[in-house]
Design an enzyme around this catalytic site. Structure first.
Site, PDB file in Angstrom:
ATOM      1  N   GLY A 137       0.808  -1.221   0.000  1.00 17.47           N
ATOM      2  CA  GLY A 137       0.000   0.000   0.000  1.00 17.47           C
ATOM      3  C   GLY A 137       0.835   1.262   0.000  1.00 17.47           C
ATOM      4  O   GLY A 137       0.599   2.189  -0.784  1.00 17.47           O
ATOM      5  N   ARG A 177       8.956 -24.999   4.515  1.00 20.92           N
ATOM      6  CA  ARG A 177       8.127 -24.700   5.681  1.00 20.92           C
ATOM      7  C   ARG A 177       6.977 -25.684   5.878  1.00 20.92           C
ATOM      8  O   ARG A 177       6.723 -26.137   6.997  1.00 20.92           O
ATOM      9  CB  ARG A 177       7.542 -23.294   5.531  1.00 20.92           C
ATOM     10  CG  ARG A 177       8.592 -22.234   5.646  1.00 20.92           C
ATOM     11  CD  ARG A 177       8.007 -20.855   5.399  1.00 20.92           C
ATOM     12  NE  ARG A 177       9.037 -19.849   5.630  1.00 20.92           N
ATOM     13  CZ  ARG A 177       8.858 -18.543   5.469  1.00 20.92           C
ATOM     14  NH1 ARG A 177       7.689 -18.081   5.065  1.00 20.92           N
ATOM     15  NH2 ARG A 177       9.835 -17.701   5.704  1.00 20.92           N
ATOM     16  N   HIS A 222       1.046 -18.183   9.540  1.00 19.02           N
ATOM     17  CA  HIS A 222       1.990 -17.102   9.305  1.00 19.02           C
ATOM     18  C   HIS A 222       1.619 -16.210   8.131  1.00 19.02           C
ATOM     19  O   HIS A 222       1.740 -15.001   8.193  1.00 19.02           O
ATOM     20  CB  HIS A 222       3.359 -17.728   9.063  1.00 19.02           C
ATOM     21  CG  HIS A 222       4.438 -16.745   8.781  1.00 19.02           C
ATOM     22  ND1 HIS A 222       4.688 -15.679   9.615  1.00 19.02           N
ATOM     23  CD2 HIS A 222       5.325 -16.651   7.769  1.00 19.02           C
ATOM     24  CE1 HIS A 222       5.700 -14.974   9.125  1.00 19.02           C
ATOM     25  NE2 HIS A 222       6.083 -15.525   8.007  1.00 19.02           N
ATOM     26  N   ARG A 256       4.407 -20.269  -0.065  1.00 21.22           N
ATOM     27  CA  ARG A 256       5.310 -19.166  -0.351  1.00 21.22           C
ATOM     28  C   ARG A 256       6.709 -19.487   0.157  1.00 21.22           C
ATOM     29  O   ARG A 256       6.865 -20.039   1.238  1.00 21.22           O
ATOM     30  CB  ARG A 256       4.804 -17.887   0.330  1.00 21.22           C
ATOM     31  CG  ARG A 256       5.679 -16.681   0.079  1.00 21.22           C
ATOM     32  CD  ARG A 256       5.113 -15.442   0.740  1.00 21.22           C
ATOM     33  NE  ARG A 256       5.091 -15.520   2.187  1.00 21.22           N
ATOM     34  CZ  ARG A 256       6.154 -15.352   2.975  1.00 21.22           C
ATOM     35  NH1 ARG A 256       7.340 -15.105   2.444  1.00 21.22           N
ATOM     36  NH2 ARG A 256       6.041 -15.426   4.285  1.00 21.22           N
TER      37      ARG A 256
END
Lengths: 221, 639, 257
Positions: free
Chosen positions: B47, B332, B403, B437
């Site tokens: 943003g 992860r 997360h 991700r």
């Protein structure tokens, strides 16, 4: 000149003014002390030194600047104190100090005010007499000084004022260097040490004189 | 409503698509830019960078954030770093390799062209941030330092101690602040978006509540950009900030924007475990700890000896045993699931049994304690601060926690949602990370979208759109204000006595237990029912003290929870429908014989984009097929 | 597990309650019994708020977000110390194991005419934003940057800049300063950029503009007592203030604005 006004009216500028006037007054103490040391030499030497000072154009000019500096230092200090108070209109119920806030740093306004009052008395007693009063009329400044110093009440006031001056300078000198932006890991410790030494040593040397003459007139020495 | 998902990916070779598209996008005449206005909601990396860049181009920008300052957006908490294909270490990195790694890491559920563009832009981001004065770590030569992160085979991660997110955000915040100071951005802090305003089918504004005064206002512009982050707090406990929420994107979804892949939720393996029922959020420790720490649990259930007294033979270094080539550095999702599995089997450690050991005993023996301190000192400090334990003397306890959310509003190649004029950037959109991700990629994506993609694509939209003049007096604004106000009044009127957070905790527990790291149809079905029941209870039992005017934090939280309670069901629906295991989404029905994820490319190589059809009507599924031209799908193996 | 759990704590809290900016506030006493030492200070307030909400009362308003000491949202004086008695942490990182059962804690909002109370423990820190907007940046438009390695930065300088850049803008420096001065906040940003080669072209102009914005906001004046440094959760060095003094004075002398 607008920039100068802007500079001096800003928060950092006011601190700059405090620092410069403070250091100027501080440096004058050294000169003043040098003159006073003649008290320990002889009446003639002291009076001669005082006279040469009083008749020197440069010294007279600096003297005028000193008065300006005293006024500027005092008024700016009061103004800053007021601004700082206004910056926290509601006080804390409980507020503990952190950092290196010391007795000296906390009491700048009080020590400064007392020293200022002392200064007025001091100037009335000696400076005024030298320039406009009895000494100007021909009397010996040495006699005036030593006799005044020998009054226990005056001597006590003098010593107290010097103690407060030392406290004032203990924070003031190192703070002035910071306000001027002079700070480095290498030199700051030395500046602080020398500043602190002089802050105590100069007033101590001044205070030694009334103590000496009180003791002398009391026959202790 | 017939919705056709057009990704708008340009033709041509993969490496040329973006530059070609940039040329093909219509430009707004420089003199006309100031006539266009853009609303940016959110002031995180995406943003703030978008608002600053758009203002620099000359658009009139209004930026809204819920915090008291744009600098507090949750991007600030990112620790590890930001990836870029600079190849400064000369270790074989390239745009193509970053692209390849990201598509593969996302387990082939991301849009290739978007990912390639991200990799191309990555280098410009680093240049821009350095020019802004971001104090990245440097070598003694004065040149930038890189580290390997999250199991990447090359060192492509730029970092600023453990505060990379903070430093990047402060850089973007500086750029944004500069534009505010110049009068090009109107900044609205402590403002929460509660509704989207549509005029003639295009996004033209938002309704906000001023969180300090309670005032409800409509703001109108020519386009709206959502940069409002992820929805991890649907689980209540997560590493997200307490105020992170789904409201802005959910309101947009209810107004026609499709929500894509909501079930893709990243669980981070190295978080500090829950200590009790008072727990309000979870704290992440950088996964760089896995570079030198060894993960284990005792071989005996309920072994109550102090960990240091348990001999090696009685320790189960389960990651090293199961994944000999990657060991403790598996991705992860793999590390997280493995931790859950050993705890589910009763081998968990600590008071709750919901933790595994991360042990630096061997690292200290090998490197010496000073070297460990040098590398990880701040993390050990952080651990001790929170747990009161010394990680050098006794192994740290870790457990996975929610997360990051890969899902988000569906966007096309231009980052535009299915609502014309509504652009979605950063974590709030779904686009670049597929089903998982990679570490140090979130910061890259947020800044890529904000600095280098959106400023081009929004111009293309504005140059071609025909937008009737409108202001806050438009009927659509009045309607949206009434909807928002009505909802707040409804929340205040429930008059129950259950605090908002109690119900949020319950929602979080349901989501974590049944729609968390490991999912199956039975549990998901039960969760769906439980969320519905909870939603009904919420509207019966919640107690929101105070009034609409002024600061009312329970009211803020209640509004956000109400949206989470609707959104949670969509997440479950998405997880239920995706009958495969991919990336972060692990369906127990779909695993190999040795319990690894089993992807189903034949049936599920698509983006699942959900259309809102009413509170009591099931969302409609739309599919955007994914084609893999450059990176052919393969089975991820870390054995 | 070692020191992780010990006996629960009974605490007495005196918390500042103020309904709105214009109303008078006062302290309200709350007894909190059986609190876990593993709880953070904000979680203690959560527990209290939970109780208040159950009773249909308005909970204590306080800013908070990341709860890991980086967003800078939270902060109040706890027993006279900004962010509580431990150094180098924010209120959200303070855990109850720092206290003893029976402790009586006074919780007050930051107090400064420039950071006025909005409600309870929430203060308006927009003055900080205005200082940054005035000059706390490098004017590099997006896309105009040269290659990141085109300009080497001495590692020492980069590390010093990072030390200054760690500021989270929480306001503890203002809160703890006996003069409510914002010099450490302002100096941290100005100094970060003054230490880097990228920041040189605007160095003096930046110092002047930031200090002007700081003065306009009505903060007090620095008296070099280093209380800000002593209570800064990121332990930002007071020496940055001397650098700002220098740059400001030089800026004014060179007439750079």
């Amino acid at each position: 000149m607008r920039w100068l006004f802007e500079l001096l009216s800003s928060s950092i500028g006011k601190k700059l003014l405090m620092a410069l006037t403070g250091l100027f007054l501080f440096s004058f103490l050294v000169v003043h002390l040098y003159g006073n040391l003649f008290l320990f030499v002889s009446e003639e030497a002291f009076n001669e030194h005082a006279h040469s000072f009083a008749s020197n154009v440069i010294i007279r000019t600096i003297e005028a600047l000193l008065f300006l500096a005293i006024v500027a230092h005092a008024f700016t200090g009061l103004y800053l104190a007021r601004q700082n108070r206004l910056a926290r209109p509601v006080r804390y119920r409980r507020h503990r100090a952190a950092g290196t806030r010391t007795l000296a740093s906390r009491s700048m306004l009080i020590t400064g005010s007392v020293v200022f009052i002392f200064l007025v008395i001091h100037l009335r007693g000696f400076f005024y007499e030298t320039r406009f009063g009895s000494v100007y009329g021909g009397e010996s400044l040495y006699v005036l000084v030593t006799e005044t110093f020998a009054i226990p009440g005056y001597a006590a006031l003098y010593v107290v004022a010097m103690i407060l001056l030392a406290v004032h300078l203990a924070h003031g000198v190192q703070s002035a260097f910071r306000s001027l932006g002079i700070e480095s890991a290498r030199y700051t410790p030395a500046i602080r040490a020398v500043g602190l030494f002089l802050a105590v040593a100069l007033p101590a040397a001044f205070a030694s004189m009334p103590i000496y003459f009180v003791l002398q007139s009391g026959g202790v020495i | 409503m017939a919705i056709e998902l057009r990704s708008g990916v340009p033709d041509g070779a993969m490496a040329e698509k973006w530059s070609r598209h940039q040329f093909e996008l219509k430009l707004v005449n420089p003199a006309n830019k100031r006539r266009y206005s853009v609303i940016v909601v959110g002031s995180g990396l995406a943003g703030a960078s978008a608002a600053a860049s758009l203002a620099e181009l000359g658009y009139g920008v209004s930026c809204f954030c819920i915090h008291d300052s744009p600098r507090r957006a949750h991007s600030i908490a990112a620790q590890g770093g930001i990836n870029a294909a600079k190849n400064y270490p000369n270790d074989g990195d390239s745009v193509h390799r970053l692209f390849y790694d990201t598509v593969k890491g996302g387990d082939y559920r991301a849009r290739e062209a978007n990912v390639h563009r991200l990799a191309e832009i990555s280098n410009s981001i680093i240049d821009q941030c350095v020019a802004q004065g971001v104090p990245f770590a440097r070598e003694y030569s004065g040149l930038l330092d890189n580290r390997s992160f999250g199991g990447a085979q090359v060192s492509r991660t730029f970092y600023a101690r453990g505060q990379t997110g903070q430093q990047l955000l402060l850089g973007a915040y500086g750029a944004l602040s500069r534009q505010v100071g110049l009068g090009n951005v109107a900044l609205h802090t402590r403002h929460e978006m509660l509704e989207l305003v549509l005029i003639d089918g295009a996004a033209r504004g938002i309704v906000t509540r001023n969180l300090a005064t309670g005032a409800i206002d409509a703001h109108v512009a020519d386009a709206v950009v959502l940069a409002t982050g992820g929805y991890g707090n649907v689980y209540f406990l997560s590493t997200n900030a307490k105020q992170s929420n789904v409201t802005a994107t959910w309101r947009a979804h209810r107004n026609g924007a499709l929500f894509a892949n909501p079930c893709f939720v990243q669980i981070h393996p190295t978080c500090i475990p829950v200590s009790g029922s008072h727990q309000s959020k979870l704290t992440l420790m950088s996964e760089s700890l896995r570079n030198d720490g060894r993960v284990w649990v005792p071989r005996d259930q309920g072994d109550s000896r102090p960990p240091a007294e348990i001999p090696d033979a009685e320790r189960n270094y389960y990651l090293e045993e199961r994944y000999p080539s990657f060991g403790n550095l598996v991705p992860r999702d793999v590390a997280s699931r493995a931790a859950k599995a050993v705890c589910d089997d009763g081998f968990g450690v600590g008071a709750t049994g919901q933790a595994v050991f991360l042990d630096f005993r061997d690292a200290q023996a090998r490197m010496g304690r000073p070297a460990v301190e040098q590398k990880y000192g701040n993390l050990f400090q952080m651990y001790e601060q929170i747990t009161g334990e010394n990680g050098y003397q006794t192994p740290m306890r870790i457990f996975p926690a929610v997360h990051y959310t890969m899902g988000g509003l569906w966007v096309d190649y231009n980052l535009q949602s299915t609502v014309p004029g509504l652009f979605v950037i950063g974590e709030a959109n779904f686009s670049d990370h597929g089903a998982n991700r990679l570490g140090a990629s979130a910061l890259m994506q947020g800044l890529a979208d904000g600095y280098f993609v959106l400023p081009y694509t929004i111009g293309g939209y504005l140059a071609e759109a025909t937008l009737p003049p409108a202001d806050g007096s438009h009927a659509a604004c009045g309607d949206a204000v009434r909807t928002a106000t009505g909802r707040l009044e409804r929340l205040l009127a429930v008059g129950g006595s259950t605090p908002v957070d109690d119900l949020h905790r319950e929602l979080g527990q349901v989501m974590w237990d049944h729609a968390g790291m490991s999912r199956n149809a039975t549990h998901l079905g039960a969760a769906k029912d439980a969320v519905r029941v909870l939603r009904e209870r919420f509207w019966r039992e919640v107690g929101v003290p105070g009034a609409q005017a002024g600061i009312n934090q329970p009211l803020e939280r209640a509004g956000r929870l109400a949206d989470f309670l609707e959104f949670g069901e969509l997440l479950i629906d998405d997880a239920l429908h995706r009958n495969e295991s991919c990336g972060s989404h692990f369906r127990e029905e779909h695993q190999t014989d040795d319990n690894e994820a089993l992807r189903n490319d034949d049936e599920y190589a698509y983006v699942a984009a959900w259309e809102y059809r009413g509170e009591d009507t099931a969302a409609a599924l739309h599919r955007e097929p994914l084609e893999f031209i450059e990176v052919k799908p393969s089975v991820r193996s870390y054995k | 597990m070692a020191a992780a759990s010990s006996a629960n704590l009974d605490l007495t809290l005196d918390v500042w309650r103020q309904a709105s900016p214009d109303e008078r506030g006062g302290f309200q006493r709350y007894e909190m019994a059986g609190m876990s030492p593993d709880m953070s200070f904000l979680e203690l307030l959560d527990q209290l708020n939970d109780r208040l909400e159950r009773e249909g009362k308005e909970p204590i308003a306080f800013d908070h977000d990341c709860r890991e000491g980086i967003c800078g949202s939270c902060g109040f004086l706890i027993n006279g110390h900004a962010h509580g008695p431990q150094s180098g942490i924010t209120s959200c990182q303070l855990h109850l194991r720092s206290f003893r059962s029976g402790d009586h804690l006074v919780v007050e909002p930051w107090r400064s005419s420039s950071l006025p109370v909005i409600k309870d423990l929430v203060v308006d820190r927009s003055a900080f934003d205005r200082i940054i907007q005035a000059g706390g940046f490098i004017s590099a438009n997006t896309g105009s940057a040269p290659d990141a390695n085109a300009l080497p930065v001495s590692r020492t300088k980069a590390e010093l800049a990072m030390d200054a850049a760690a500021c989270i803008g929480c306001g503890a420096c203002v809160a703890t300063c006996k003069n409510a001065s914002a010099m450490l906040f302002t100096a941290a940003k100005a100094s970060q950029l003054a230490l880097l080669p990228q920041g040189q072209p605007e160095r003096h102009q930046r110092a002047v503009r930031m200090v002007e914005a700081m003065d306009d906001a009505g903060f007090g004046n620095c008296t070099n007592e280093r209380e800000c440094e002593g209570n800064c959760p990121k332990q930002i060095s007071f020496s940055h203030i001397a650098r700002l003094n220098r740059d400001y004075i030089a800026g004014k002398l060179r007439a750079v604005t």
